[in-house]
Design a protein around this motif. Structure first.
Motif, PDB file in Angstrom:
ATOM      1  N   ARG A  75       0.831  -1.208   0.000  1.00 18.95           N
ATOM      2  CA  ARG A  75       0.000   0.000   0.000  1.00 18.95           C
ATOM      3  C   ARG A  75       0.858   1.247   0.000  1.00 18.95           C
ATOM      4  O   ARG A  75       0.547   2.227  -0.660  1.00 18.95           O
ATOM      5  N   GLN A  76       1.995   1.192   0.737  1.00 16.18           N
ATOM      6  CA  GLN A  76       2.895   2.343   0.726  1.00 16.18           C
ATOM      7  C   GLN A  76       3.447   2.580  -0.685  1.00 16.18           C
ATOM      8  O   GLN A  76       3.600   3.719  -1.112  1.00 16.18           O
ATOM      9  N   ARG A  78       1.974   1.579  -3.551  1.00 13.48           N
ATOM     10  CA  ARG A  78       0.896   1.977  -4.462  1.00 13.48           C
ATOM     11  C   ARG A  78       0.589   3.467  -4.371  1.00 13.48           C
ATOM     12  O   ARG A  78       0.122   4.072  -5.328  1.00 13.48           O
ATOM     13  N   ARG A  79       0.817   4.039  -3.163  1.00 12.74           N
ATOM     14  CA  ARG A  79       0.525   5.458  -3.007  1.00 12.74           C
ATOM     15  C   ARG A  79       1.292   6.299  -4.015  1.00 12.74           C
ATOM     16  O   ARG A  79       0.839   7.355  -4.419  1.00 12.74           O
ATOM     17  N   GLY A 103      -8.275   9.820  -3.920  1.00 14.21           N
ATOM     18  CA  GLY A 103      -6.912   9.490  -4.320  1.00 14.21           C
ATOM     19  C   GLY A 103      -5.912   9.666  -3.197  1.00 14.21           C
ATOM     20  O   GLY A 103      -4.796   9.156  -3.257  1.00 14.21           O
ATOM     21  N   LEU A 105      -6.470   8.694  -0.065  1.00 18.00           N
ATOM     22  CA  LEU A 105      -6.793   7.798   1.052  1.00 18.00           C
ATOM     23  C   LEU A 105      -5.586   7.067   1.618  1.00 18.00           C
ATOM     24  O   LEU A 105      -5.503   6.806   2.803  1.00 18.00           O
ATOM     25  N   GLY A 106      -4.630   6.738   0.748  1.00 14.66           N
ATOM     26  CA  GLY A 106      -3.475   5.991   1.209  1.00 14.66           C
ATOM     27  C   GLY A 106      -2.656   6.725   2.252  1.00 14.66           C
ATOM     28  O   GLY A 106      -1.888   6.121   2.994  1.00 14.66           O
ATOM     29  N   TYR A 107      -2.829   8.057   2.304  1.00 11.63           N
ATOM     30  CA  TYR A 107      -2.050   8.850   3.253  1.00 11.63           C
ATOM     31  C   TYR A 107      -2.827   9.116   4.533  1.00 11.63           C
ATOM     32  O   TYR A 107      -2.333   9.759   5.437  1.00 11.63           O
ATOM     33  N   ILE A 108      -4.081   8.678   4.584  1.00 11.14           N
ATOM     34  CA  ILE A 108      -4.964   9.094   5.670  1.00 11.14           C
ATOM     35  C   ILE A 108      -5.253   7.929   6.585  1.00 11.14           C
ATOM     36  O   ILE A 108      -5.428   6.790   6.132  1.00 11.14           O
ATOM     37  N   ASN A 109      -5.304   8.217   7.876  1.00  6.28           N
ATOM     38  CA  ASN A 109      -5.612   7.182   8.858  1.00  6.28           C
ATOM     39  C   ASN A 109      -6.967   6.546   8.532  1.00  6.28           C
ATOM     40  O   ASN A 109      -7.968   7.242   8.408  1.00  6.28           O
ATOM     41  N   PRO A 110      -6.980   5.232   8.383  1.00  6.94           N
ATOM     42  CA  PRO A 110      -8.237   4.556   8.012  1.00  6.94           C
ATOM     43  C   PRO A 110      -9.382   4.865   8.967  1.00  6.94           C
ATOM     44  O   PRO A 110     -10.543   4.873   8.554  1.00  6.94           O
ATOM     45  N   GLN A 162      -2.108  11.561  -5.211  1.00  8.25           N
ATOM     46  CA  GLN A 162      -1.217  10.558  -4.630  1.00  8.25           C
ATOM     47  C   GLN A 162       0.231  11.034  -4.595  1.00  8.25           C
ATOM     48  O   GLN A 162       1.084  10.309  -4.081  1.00  8.25           O
TER      49      GLN A 162
END
Lengths: 252, 692
Positions: A75-76, A78-79, A103, A105-110, A162
């Motif tokens: 995931r890191q 893919r960001r 786009g 979301l990968g940087y944001i706390n789930p 991203q």
């Protein structure tokens, strides 16, 4: 530098989509991938960010082994790899702004995502991305209300969120008319020139590949058929890639 | 056109004829089985009965009218003397008056009674009052009824017989007409009031059952959606560790974390401002720490100690938060008792009570998940670096632990009811099914990429393993006895300590699980890939289907035993059925979404939860609203009859009225049901049309 070593993909039904592909793609190159439908273009692109799990071989990007990454590492990775799609893959009922912000979301706390919360500043970032693709006034529209070309630009804006270093474009203009196709390709070219993104773009039309790319890769039945400069594809090569009966169609 | 060869046509026709004959036989068998007898409905008595019942049902007792009875009298001479003339009536008055002609007569002689100034279209009757003062109702000649109707002008003319009363010759009797005069406008009858009250109860019964079922079925629907679950795979090592750690985490949660939660709950119910502030403080603190600990902006993953600290903090924070909120609910519940604040207070208070009740459960779940997540985080890198031999050894050890936990859990369930004992052999069969294919693939024919595995053979091996596992466990645990005799397993305690006690039966099951798990785990190794999504999907689907196949009426019967007769039992029955039913409907909606956005968000590095929130949820909200409305509609229909088994609502009233043969009152209930169901039918169709 993206290094692909002996990449092979065999689907569960036994279909061999990629057969021992090896490539080296330096940073900042605009690479077109051409070939008939079913030749493995989409599979190759999807193996790079592991939307499709490779069967054999390695993909190494900037020293990171993508094929060996754990879920979290993947995931890191893919960001930093943007992807745009033939069918745009926007959530049609959501607003353009929400689609673009997704786009990030990968940087944001789930946990924040459970409450549909984005940290302050992300909205401005999204508006800036929409500004770059020229449709800031559409931010509050539903994605489904936009034309095909505009939807693809929303897709590009989403990848901009991203902070990508590489862009995978899976037949980005195959659902668009010729004029809109050029406009979308110009945005890809812009990102390639201004942001120095590596762009891997699968295309149907050789003329588009000739117009925009530094390098053309041709796949045939999952095998690497050609790898070189666009101008080196003469009629003979063309027939080897697309088959004896093929006639080149120009798109202006 | 090519015509097929004639022999084939002939055969085809023959098959058709045989098919038609078979269908005919099946149909006639059905005719006999269902006791269809056309003579019965033609019997005169039955026709009269059903006619009466229908007539009353179709004359619902909706309105009622109050009446005042006014009387008019005149005198009557028994046996006419010579030259008798009746006294003239005085028609000038607006009061009702009557004239009897002739004014004298003998017994059984018909006389004409005419009346004026009575209530138009009202009812009246004729009484004969002799000197003894007793009222004798005279039947109207021609109709034989006591009552007769008055015409639109307020007058009437009827014939009655002079009664035969011994020894009254020459006496002057009084002829009296009692006429009903309506008092005020018609009002709704008492039955209507009762029906309306019950109808409101029914609608809210359906509403609450639907509303409560939305969240659980929405959550379940994700597990029951094939397109979401099929790709979910997990490393076998992590999974085995999770399962093995689960009971430990549960134990920690339900003994230690519970106390923390209860402490928070008691603080929460203490006073308002303090606990509200505490709640806010904990919430903000949690958000802040997870923001600090749980995210990273670089290309590196979150470091392990930070992730662990984050997990522990989230667990503690959640328990405290839930406790505080529950306490606040309990506090609010004691504030008001009357009016709308009273309803709110009772509702929120009972939610708080629910938190208090299930706190050990909540804490157990949180503890179990936290410990499992910590375990997998810590060991993820270890599992990756293991050599093949160690991987298989560790797989065996973890497999033994996990197998023991799983079969232990099913055995505990199996202690509750005799036939639940079947669960353990089934699960054991499922675990054992992987052994033979693993053996085959490891030692006889290792899989090679590009070569299609021999699917039929693997499936066959799978089934053989399942059957062996099932039969062995069935025999070892003596499930036969439970099945045949209906007896529960012997509850002799085999192990006690640390606050838990385990029966011998459970220990035996755990031993079986450990053996099967050890073999399977050792063969697969910790690096194996487990299709956890598929397992969750099929389990959820099976449970939902099983629940859905049980009618709410039957569930209602059980809940009536549990919580007593009344709407609460109905709410529970309808909720349970709605969860199963909505879960299925919702999951089918998820299965039909556009998967493009999912792929797009996965490619941005969003995790599974985020992908669902941003790519799936926006797509399923409209159909979810539509199906929820549809379910409310169904629930109103069902709640009208759930009362037949004691589940409250209008059905309860309807059943009483039918049992008392009060069909006119029952008619009111039927009418009310028809009106409400039609309105809801229309409304739900309109809303569904908008959203689909």
């Amino acid at each position: 530098m993206l290094i692909i070593e002996n990449l092979t993909k065999i689907y569960d039904n036994g279909f061999k989509a990629l057969d021992n592909i090896s490539l080296e793609i330096p940073d900042g190159q605009f690479v077109s991938i051409i070939g008939l439908s079913g030749s493995g273009k989409s599979t190759l692109l999807r193996c790079i960010n592991r939307l499709v799990e490779p069967t054999k071989g390695r993909i190494i990007w900037n020293g990171l082994d993508i094929t060996a990454a754990t879920d979290d590492e993947l995931r890191q990775i893919r960001r930093r790899i943007g992807m745009i799609f033939q069918q745009f893959n926007l959530v049609k009922r959501s607003s353009v702004l929400t689609n673009v912000m997704a786009g990030r979301l990968g940087y944001i706390n789930p946990i924040f995502s459970l409450f549909n919360y984005f940290p302050p500043g992300e909205k401005q970032r999204a508006m800036a991305a929409l500004q770059r693709v020229g449709i800031p006034e559409k931010a509050m529209n539903r994605a489904s209300a936009l034309s095909g070309g505009q939807q693809q630009r929303v897709g590009i804006a989403r990848t901009l969120m991203q902070d990508p270093e590489m862009l995978l474009a899976d037949e980005p203009v195959a659902s668009l008319d010729p004029a809109t196709s050029h406009s979308v390709m110009k945005y890809l070219e812009l990102l390639n020139n201004e942001d120095g993104l590596t762009v891997l773009c699968s295309l149907h039309f050789l003329s588009l590949a000739r117009a925009y790319s530094d390098r053309v890769i041709a796949l045939k039945d999952g095998k690497l058929e050609f790898d070189g400069l666009p101008k080196d594809i003469d009629n003979e090569r063309f027939k080897m890639i697309y088959g004896e009966d093929a006639v080149e169609v120009e798109i202006h | 056109m090519n015509t097929p060869p004639p022999s084939r046509t002939l055969l085809w026709r023959l098959v058709l004829v045989v098919l038609a004959a078979v269908v005919l036989v099946i149909f006639s068998y059905g005719w006999t089985v269902t006791d269809i007898d056309l003579a019965v409905p033609q019997e005169a008595q039955r026709q009269e009965n059903v006619g009466n019942a229908l007539r009353e049902l179709l004359s619902p007792n909706v309105f009622s009218q109050e009446y005042e009875v006014k009387t008019a009298t005149t005198s009557f001479l028994i046996n006419c003397p010579e030259g008798f003339t009746a006294p003239e009536a005085s028609p000038a008055t607006d009061q009702p008056y009557i004239v009897v002609e002739p004014g004298c007569g003998t017994a059984n002689e018909p006389v004409t009674v005419r009346g004026f100034n009575f209530a138009a279209n009202g009812l009246a009757r004729v009484n004969w009052i002799a000197l003894d003062g007793e009222r004798r109702i005279r039947q109207v000649i021609g109709t034989g009824e006591d009552n007769f109707s008055i015409n639109a002008e307020g007058s009437f003319s009827v014939q009655v017989e002079v009664p035969r009363i011994r020894g009254t010759t020459g006496e002057t009797h009084t002829v009296e007409v009692q006429g009903r005069f309506p008092l005020g406008l018609p009002t709704l009858s008492a039955t209507t009031g009762l029906v309306l009250e019950k109808m409101v109860e029914t609608i809210f019964l359906a509403l609450i059952a639907t509303a409560v079922s939305i969240l659980p079925s929405a959550i379940l629907s994700f597990f029951a959606a094939q397109n979401l679950m099929r790709p979910v795979r997990t490393s076998l090592g992590g999974l085995l560790l999770t399962v093995a750690l689960f009971p430990v985490g549960w134990w920690i949660g339900s003994t230690l974390l519970t106390q923390l939660g209860m402490l928070a709950l008691n603080i929460g119910r203490g006073n308002f401002s303090g606990s509200a502030a505490a709640t806010l403080f904990v919430f903000v603190g949690m958000v802040a720490t997870t923001r600090k600990l749980g995210t990273s902006s670089t290309l590196e993953t979150v470091s392990q100690p930070r992730a662990l600290l984050n997990a522990v903090l989230i667990a503690l924070g959640s328990v405290v938060l839930i406790g505080l909120v529950g306490g606040l609910g309990l506090l609010f519940g004691s504030l008001f008792t009357e009016g709308i604040p009273g309803y709110l207070s009772a509702f929120i208070g009972s939610l708080g009570g629910m938190v208090e009740l299930v706190m050990p459960l909540i804490a157990g779940v949180i503890g179990a998940f936290t410990l499992s997540s910590i375990g997998t985080t810590l060991t993820r890198d270890v599992f990756k670096r293991l050599s093949a031999t160690t991987s298989h050894l560790l797989g065996g050890v973890l497999g033994a632990l996990a197998g023991a936990v799983v079969l232990g859990a099913t055995a505990v369930i199996g202690m509750s009811a005799a036939w639940m004992g079947l669960l353990t052999p089934f699960v054991a069969g499922g675990l054992a099914s992987v052994i033979l294919p693993q053996l085959y693939q490891r030692f006889i024919n290792p899989p090679q990429p590009g070569v299609m595995p021999n699917r039929p053979l693997l499936t066959l091996l799978n089934w053989i393993g399942t059957v062996i596992g099932f039969v062995a466990t069935f025999l070892l645990l003596n499930v036969r006895q439970a099945l045949v005799e209906g007896t529960l397993p012997d509850p002799v305690i085999g192990f006690a300590g640390m606050g838990i006690s385990l029966p011998v039966y459970v220990l035996q099951a755990m031993l079986i699980g450990a053996v099967i798990g050890a073999v399977a785990g050792a063969l697969a190794g910790t690096r194996g890939n487990f299709p956890i999504g598929t397992v969750l999907y099929s389990t959820t689907r099976t449970v939902l289907n099983a629940l859905r196949s049980i009618e709410p009426l039957i569930m209602g019967l059980v809940f009536v035993i549990w919580v007593g007769i009344g709407p609460f039992a109905g709410v529970l029955a309808l909720t349970l059925h709605s969860i199963a039913s909505l879960g299925k409907l919702y999951s089918e909606q998820i299965e039909s979404i556009d998967t493009g956005p999912i792929e797009a968000l996965q490619s941005t590095g969003a995790n599974r939860l985020q992908t669902i929130m941003y790519a799936v949820v926006p797509q399923i909200i409209p159909p979810y609203i539509a199906f929820t409305m549809y379910r409310w509609d169904i629930n109103v229909r069902m709640s009208t009859i759930i009362g037949f088994v004691g589940g409250g609502g209008i059905g309860f009233l309807l059943q009483q009225q039918i049992n008392l043969l009060r069909y006119r009152d029952a008619g009111v209930a039927v009418l009310a049901i028809a009106i409400v169901v039609s309105i809801l039918d229309y409304a739900s169709a309109a809303i569904r049309e908008r959203y689909t």
